[in-house]
Write a protein that holds these residues in place. Structure first.
Motif, PDB file in Angstrom:
ATOM      1  N   PHE A 101      47.199  53.752  34.739  1.00 49.22           N
ATOM      2  CA  PHE A 101      48.579  53.467  34.352  1.00 49.22           C
ATOM      3  C   PHE A 101      48.866  54.006  32.951  1.00 49.22           C
ATOM      4  O   PHE A 101      49.943  54.565  32.695  1.00 49.22           O
ATOM      5  N   THR A 102      47.885  53.870  32.058  1.00 49.13           N
ATOM      6  CA  THR A 102      48.052  54.395  30.691  1.00 49.13           C
ATOM      7  C   THR A 102      48.211  55.912  30.705  1.00 49.13           C
ATOM      8  O   THR A 102      49.085  56.473  30.026  1.00 49.13           O
ATOM      9  N   GLN A 103      47.369  56.594  31.472  1.00 56.28           N
ATOM     10  CA  GLN A 103      47.476  58.055  31.568  1.00 56.28           C
ATOM     11  C   GLN A 103      48.835  58.474  32.119  1.00 56.28           C
ATOM     12  O   GLN A 103      49.433  59.455  31.665  1.00 56.28           O
ATOM     13  N   ALA A 104      49.328  57.707  33.078  1.00 58.02           N
ATOM     14  CA  ALA A 104      50.623  58.026  33.664  1.00 58.02           C
ATOM     15  C   ALA A 104      51.752  57.813  32.655  1.00 58.02           C
ATOM     16  O   ALA A 104      52.699  58.595  32.591  1.00 58.02           O
ATOM     17  N   LEU A 105      51.646  56.756  31.848  1.00 62.03           N
ATOM     18  CA  LEU A 105      52.649  56.536  30.804  1.00 62.03           C
ATOM     19  C   LEU A 105      52.683  57.700  29.823  1.00 62.03           C
ATOM     20  O   LEU A 105      53.754  58.159  29.411  1.00 62.03           O
ATOM     21  N   LYS A 106      51.515  58.170  29.450  1.00 54.24           N
ATOM     22  CA  LYS A 106      51.464  59.272  28.480  1.00 54.24           C
ATOM     23  C   LYS A 106      51.944  60.580  29.101  1.00 54.24           C
ATOM     24  O   LYS A 106      52.658  61.355  28.451  1.00 54.24           O
ATOM     25  N   ALA A 107      51.585  60.819  30.352  1.00 49.98           N
ATOM     26  CA  ALA A 107      51.986  62.067  30.999  1.00 49.98           C
ATOM     27  C   ALA A 107      53.492  62.135  31.207  1.00 49.98           C
ATOM     28  O   ALA A 107      54.078  63.218  31.189  1.00 49.98           O
ATOM     29  N   THR A 108      54.131  60.982  31.379  1.00 48.53           N
ATOM     30  CA  THR A 108      55.578  60.944  31.602  1.00 48.53           C
ATOM     31  C   THR A 108      56.364  60.750  30.311  1.00 48.53           C
ATOM     32  O   THR A 108      57.608  60.712  30.349  1.00 48.53           O
ATOM     33  N   GLY A 155      55.119  68.923  39.483  1.00 48.70           N
ATOM     34  CA  GLY A 155      53.940  69.281  38.712  1.00 48.70           C
ATOM     35  C   GLY A 155      54.098  68.990  37.232  1.00 48.70           C
ATOM     36  O   GLY A 155      53.151  69.174  36.458  1.00 48.70           O
ATOM     37  N   ASN A 156      55.273  68.529  36.822  1.00 49.25           N
ATOM     38  CA  ASN A 156      55.534  68.221  35.414  1.00 49.25           C
ATOM     39  C   ASN A 156      56.033  66.782  35.304  1.00 49.25           C
ATOM     40  O   ASN A 156      57.244  66.541  35.308  1.00 49.25           O
ATOM     41  N   PRO A 157      55.135  65.803  35.176  1.00 45.77           N
ATOM     42  CA  PRO A 157      55.552  64.398  35.120  1.00 45.77           C
ATOM     43  C   PRO A 157      56.451  64.081  33.931  1.00 45.77           C
ATOM     44  O   PRO A 157      57.154  63.060  33.950  1.00 45.77           O
ATOM     45  N   ALA A 158      56.455  64.925  32.907  1.00 47.16           N
ATOM     46  CA  ALA A 158      57.308  64.668  31.740  1.00 47.16           C
ATOM     47  C   ALA A 158      58.786  64.881  32.064  1.00 47.16           C
ATOM     48  O   ALA A 158      59.658  64.379  31.348  1.00 47.16           O
ATOM     49  N   SER A 159      59.074  65.597  33.130  1.00 54.55           N
ATOM     50  CA  SER A 159      60.458  65.826  33.528  1.00 54.55           C
ATOM     51  C   SER A 159      61.041  64.548  34.125  1.00 54.55           C
ATOM     52  O   SER A 159      60.422  63.915  34.988  1.00 54.55           O
ATOM     53  N   ILE A 160      62.246  64.189  33.678  1.00 56.55           N
ATOM     54  CA  ILE A 160      62.849  62.963  34.199  1.00 56.55           C
ATOM     55  C   ILE A 160      63.249  63.107  35.663  1.00 56.55           C
ATOM     56  O   ILE A 160      63.585  62.125  36.321  1.00 56.55           O
ATOM     57  N   GLN A 161      63.232  64.319  36.188  1.00 61.18           N
ATOM     58  CA  GLN A 161      63.529  64.548  37.600  1.00 61.18           C
ATOM     59  C   GLN A 161      62.279  64.450  38.469  1.00 61.18           C
ATOM     60  O   GLN A 161      62.377  64.441  39.695  1.00 61.18           O
ATOM     61  N   LEU A 171      56.925  61.396  39.915  1.00 62.03           N
ATOM     62  CA  LEU A 171      55.992  60.503  39.235  1.00 62.03           C
ATOM     63  C   LEU A 171      56.687  59.824  38.056  1.00 62.03           C
ATOM     64  O   LEU A 171      56.454  58.629  37.788  1.00 62.03           O
ATOM     65  N   HIS A 172      57.536  60.578  37.358  1.00 64.78           N
ATOM     66  CA  HIS A 172      58.312  59.967  36.268  1.00 64.78           C
ATOM     67  C   HIS A 172      59.173  58.831  36.824  1.00 64.78           C
ATOM     68  O   HIS A 172      59.226  57.733  36.249  1.00 64.78           O
ATOM     69  N   TYR A 196      60.309  53.112  37.658  1.00 63.86           N
ATOM     70  CA  TYR A 196      60.559  52.023  38.599  1.00 63.86           C
ATOM     71  C   TYR A 196      59.730  50.782  38.272  1.00 63.86           C
ATOM     72  O   TYR A 196      60.000  49.695  38.798  1.00 63.86           O
ATOM     73  N   HIS A 197      58.733  50.936  37.402  1.00 64.29           N
ATOM     74  CA  HIS A 197      57.882  49.815  36.992  1.00 64.29           C
ATOM     75  C   HIS A 197      58.292  49.256  35.633  1.00 64.29           C
ATOM     76  O   HIS A 197      57.586  48.388  35.091  1.00 64.29           O
ATOM     77  N   ILE A 198      59.408  49.724  35.087  1.00 61.23           N
ATOM     78  CA  ILE A 198      59.849  49.280  33.768  1.00 61.23           C
ATOM     79  C   ILE A 198      61.277  48.750  33.885  1.00 61.23           C
ATOM     80  O   ILE A 198      62.178  49.442  34.366  1.00 61.23           O
ATOM     81  N   LEU A 199      61.477  47.505  33.436  1.00 56.87           N
ATOM     82  CA  LEU A 199      62.785  46.864  33.489  1.00 56.87           C
ATOM     83  C   LEU A 199      63.329  46.726  32.064  1.00 56.87           C
ATOM     84  O   LEU A 199      62.594  46.331  31.163  1.00 56.87           O
ATOM     85  N   PRO A 200      64.574  47.039  31.848  1.00 53.41           N
ATOM     86  CA  PRO A 200      65.155  46.822  30.524  1.00 53.41           C
ATOM     87  C   PRO A 200      65.226  45.334  30.192  1.00 53.41           C
ATOM     88  O   PRO A 200      65.516  44.511  31.062  1.00 53.41           O
ATOM     89  N   GLY A 201      64.931  44.973  28.937  1.00 55.47           N
ATOM     90  CA  GLY A 201      65.093  43.596  28.492  1.00 55.47           C
ATOM     91  C   GLY A 201      63.833  42.764  28.590  1.00 55.47           C
ATOM     92  O   GLY A 201      62.772  43.222  29.033  1.00 55.47           O
TER      93      GLY A 201
END
Length: 585
Positions: free
Chosen positions: A197-204, A254-260, A263-264, A269-274
């Motif tokens: 999960f940490t790697q995914a946060l950093k990649a995105t 192939g580019n998780p940093a892209s908001i489109q 994986l991003h 989808y696992h982060i809720l505002p507030g």
């Protein structure tokens, strides 16, 4: 195939306090209520230096002794001298004098609330008012030897509670509370169980989003985040053994940093505002996420909190459980929860929802009344029904008498005593819909014509639909052809639909006016009116409101509300009093 949304969807249980399950079969520790004649909190503490002298020293070093010696309304969690000694040992300090003034201020702030909160309000979850530090305290319970004790922030146990003084309430605790210093990103990263999960946060690049302290946030909307994190073990159970596996499964560019990138969006989808602790999670039926057009749905089933446990297109979709024991972790900029199972964005396409508005849990519990011919409930007051609110009048559940069939689905309907304009305001009724997939839908209000609702506007999530409905108008009278009552000359299903009207009753062998020799496929006094076309931007439950715009005496009876994708057949299926669904021939 039947396309009804199951009534189980509406049976959300949002009023169960989780502490009930924890305390079941256990005896809760009883605290003796103590009212002191001291005029303030400080005076009480000073009377017992053997127990509180070290915390008094912290108050004095922080410059807060004067605050607790004057007028106010406070709740103070006071660690004993033994608790302060444990804290000093933990931070490698020999005495309170070794604590910096800044640290002393933080200690006081995390123990002090500008509100009076008694222990009977320590339900499982956050306290109603945050501390002076700005973080909320969590209360809970733990069972030790059959005795349930109260806990604060999972760090301390309440030794003595509800000591009332002239300027507030004291609760004595056995450990010093520590404010959260790590951001959500840091807390996740420091836990080796969340390596994927940490790697995914950093990649995105979402790691950076979750690594900003509230003081440095660009605005109030970006100060706090709630994360539903998945551990390596949860990923493994889903067939994902590494970040490479996660990327291969979800990254479509192939580019998780892209908001489109998918994986991003998965991580969004696992982060809720507030700030949302577990009671906040299960008390609402859905929550927005950082994925722009997607929400998670939530429900409490027993003591289990489930994500995306939905009834969709006539089928039940089992949800993913939250790991309650490892959730409700306060971070410096939010809350961290742990998932017990993986969940992901579901690709769905608009489907019709034929919603029987009497599918309410409060009605379903009416033993001997629900769907029993010629039975009706007592009058409900606003607030009695979880998913229906209204202004003025009352609401009842009714089932039609056998000798006077209204040709409505399951023979029952929602009776609204008065939907009309009043001297001061227009009356209205609001209903929370079943799950609607994002898309465009035509909305049909299916009703029994009675004496009320001469002018009714329909609003969807606050947006006014174009047509004002006249619920007092009859269709042209039916005609008898052979032994069947049918459409009058010049009227056809297509011609009615062109006028924004349709027959929702399926006809066939259902007798007309209790005459078994005759059947009916058309009836003038119950039908559907087109309210307009809506755009559902988020897959979620929504609010539909019927608002009176013209005065008329009499009641309003609602049978169903249909949400049908605009490109689909608007006429079928049809619905009979015996519960059968008639598909298009």
């Amino acid at each position: 195939m039947k396309t009804l949304i199951s009534k189980k969807w509406l049976a959300l249980i949002t009023v169960i306090i989780a502490l009930t399950a924890v305390l079941a079969g256990c005896k809760r520790e009883q605290f003796q209520l103590e009212t002191t004649s001291d005029v303030n909190i400080l005076g009480y503490l000073q009377k017992d230096p053997g127990s509180y002298s070290m915390f008094i020293s912290i108050l004095e070093k922080a410059g807060s002794a004067g605050t607790l010696n004057g007028y106010g309304t406070y709740t103070l969690f006071v660690p004993t001298n033994d608790a302060v000694k444990l804290y000093l040992k933990d931070i490698n300090k020999s005495s309170v004098t070794d604590i910096s003034e800044a640290d002393a201020k933080d200690i006081v702030k995390i123990h002090l609330i500008r509100d009076t909160i008694t222990s009977d309000q320590f339900n499982d979850g956050k306290l109603r008012t945050p501390t002076m530090y700005g973080q909320s305290l969590l209360t809970g319970a733990q069972n030790i030897g059959g005795l349930t004790t109260l806990t604060i922030n999972r760090q301390a146990t309440v030794l003595k509670a509800d000591i009332r003084t002239g300027n507030g309430i004291i609760h004595v605790i056995d450990h010093v509370l520590k404010p959260a210093k790590l951001t959500g990103a840091q807390m996740i990263e420091q836990n080796p169980s969340y390596s994927i999960f940490t790697q995914a946060l950093k990649a995105t690049t979402l790691y950076d989003t979750l690594n900003v302290l509230p003081a440095n946030a660009p605005d109030s909307l970006h100060m706090f985040y709630t994360v539903m994190a998945e551990s390596d073990a949860v990923f493994k159970a889903a067939g994902i053994n590494s970040f490479a596996d996660l990327k291969a499964k979800y990254s479509n560019t192939g580019n998780p940093a892209s908001i489109q990138d998918s994986l991003h969006l998965y991580m969004d989808y696992h982060i809720l505002p507030g700030l949302k602790y577990l009671p906040d999670i299960f008390k609402a039926s859905s929550h927005t996420t950082l994925s722009p057009l997607d929400v998670i749905t939530t429900k409490l089933v027993g003591s289990d909190i489930l994500i995306n446990d939905d009834d969709f297109d006539g089928k039940h979709e089992p949800g993913s459980a939250v790991d309650r024991a490892n959730s409700d972790n306060t971070t410096a900029n939010g809350v961290l929860h742990a998932m017990a199972q993986d969940y992901f964005i579901k690709v769905r396409f608009p489907v019709p929802v034929y919603w029987e508005v009497t599918d309410q849990p409060e009605f379903q519990k009416l033993n001997g009344i629900y769907r029993v011919t010629n039975k009706s409930s007592a009058k409900f007051a606003d607030g009695d029904i979880q998913d229906i609110r209204w202004q003025t009048g009352s609401v009842q559940y009714m089932c039609a008498p056998e000798a006077r069939q209204f040709y409505v689905y399951h023979n029952d309907y929602l009776y609204i005593a008065a939907l009309r304009t009043a001297a001061t305001a227009n009356s209205w009724i609001e209903l929370k819909t079943p799950l609607l997939v994002k898309g465009r839908y035509k909305v049909w209000i299916c009703f029994i014509r009675r004496g009320g609702g001469k002018g009714v506007s329909v609003l969807f999530d606050g947006t006014l639909l174009p047509r004002v409905l006249n619920l007092t108008e009859s269709l042209p009278s039916q005609v008898l052809v052979g032994s069947n009552w049918t459409y009058p000359s010049g009227s056809t299903p297509a011609s009615l639909e062109a006028l924004g009207k349709k027959i929702t009753f399926g006809g066939g062998k259902v007798p007309f006016y209790n005459n078994p020799a005759q059947t009916i496929d058309y009836y003038k006094d119950n039908y559907g009116l087109l309210a307009g076309t809506i755009t559902v931007t988020k897959t979620d439950r929504h609010i539909i409101r019927l608002q009176a715009t013209a005065d008329a005496s009499g009641d309003v009876d609602i049978d169903m509300i249909h949400f049908i994708p605009e490109t689909m057949d608007q006429q079928y299926p049809k619905f009979n009093p015996d519960g059968t669904v008639i598909q298009k021939p």
